[in-house]
Design a protein around this motif. Structure first.
Motif: not given
Length: 202
Positions: A3-5, A81-84, A185-187, A194-200
């Motif tokens: 969500t940064g950009h 914290v940032e997304v919140s 919310l999705l992020e 999520f944005c890098k399409n990687k599975v944690v």
């Protein structure tokens, strides 16, 4: 962050719309560009509430500043914290824009406050307001606009134009912020990868 950009783009888009709302509401306080109507309380209550100045103006500018502020810290806790924080600013902007949208719509529907001819002579009121349920809204009878109000000059067009601008600008703010809130919310639910399409890994 995902969500940064998006946040910076939304923040930059909110700045001009907030300024437009503040200018439109300020002009509503001065029909015919004369101050005496304001000092004599001959201005609609929806304009006097100044929702375009403090709600879709100031509150949205605060949210826009929050969207455009960048921090270089990293880490899982920082992500949360940032997304919140972004979601909080989005909710603040949605609240402000929503208040302005509703108040402006009410002011537009009820019509202007003006000096008009009544059964008791000239008096101040809102002659274009719907009296009966099902009565045709004055917005659909433009032939009444020029003849109903004696003073201020051109107040019907003045109110229609400025309240419409307020509704359009605050509606744009609502759309931007609701979409941004959904993205945040999705992020938040999917995590920092999520944005890098990687599975944690578990």
């Amino acid at each position: 962050m995902c969500t940064g950009h998006c946040s910076r783009s939304v923040g930059m888009a909110l700045i001009p719309t907030a300024i437009v709302c503040m200018l439109a509401n300020t002009l509503l306080l001065f029909p015919d560009l004369k101050y005496q109507y304001l000092t004599e309380s001959h201005v609609t209550r929806e304009a006097m509430w100044c929702s375009g100045i403090w709600a879709s103006g100031f509150l949205v500018l605060v949210a826009a500043r929050g969207f455009t502020t960048r921090y270089e810290k990293k880490g899982c806790c920082y992500f949360t914290v940032e997304v919140s924080r972004k979601m909080g600013y989005a909710c603040l902007a949605i609240l402000g824009a929503g208040v302005c949208f509703v108040v402006s719509g009410t002011g537009l529907a009820l019509g202007p406050l003006c000096l008009h001819n009544s059964t008791e002579g000239l008096e101040w009121g809102r002659p274009l307001k719907q009296v009966k349920t099902g009565e045709k809204l004055y917005l659909y009878t433009p032939e009444r606009w020029s003849s109903t109000c004696v003073e201020p000059r051109g107040v019907v067009i003045w109110n229609i134009l400025l309240f419409s601008v307020l509704m359009a600008a605050s509606g744009l703010e609502l759309a931007f912020c609701v979409l941004h809130l959904l993205a945040a919310l999705l992020e938040f639910m999917c995590g920092p990868r999520f944005c890098k399409n990687k599975v944690v890994p578990a």
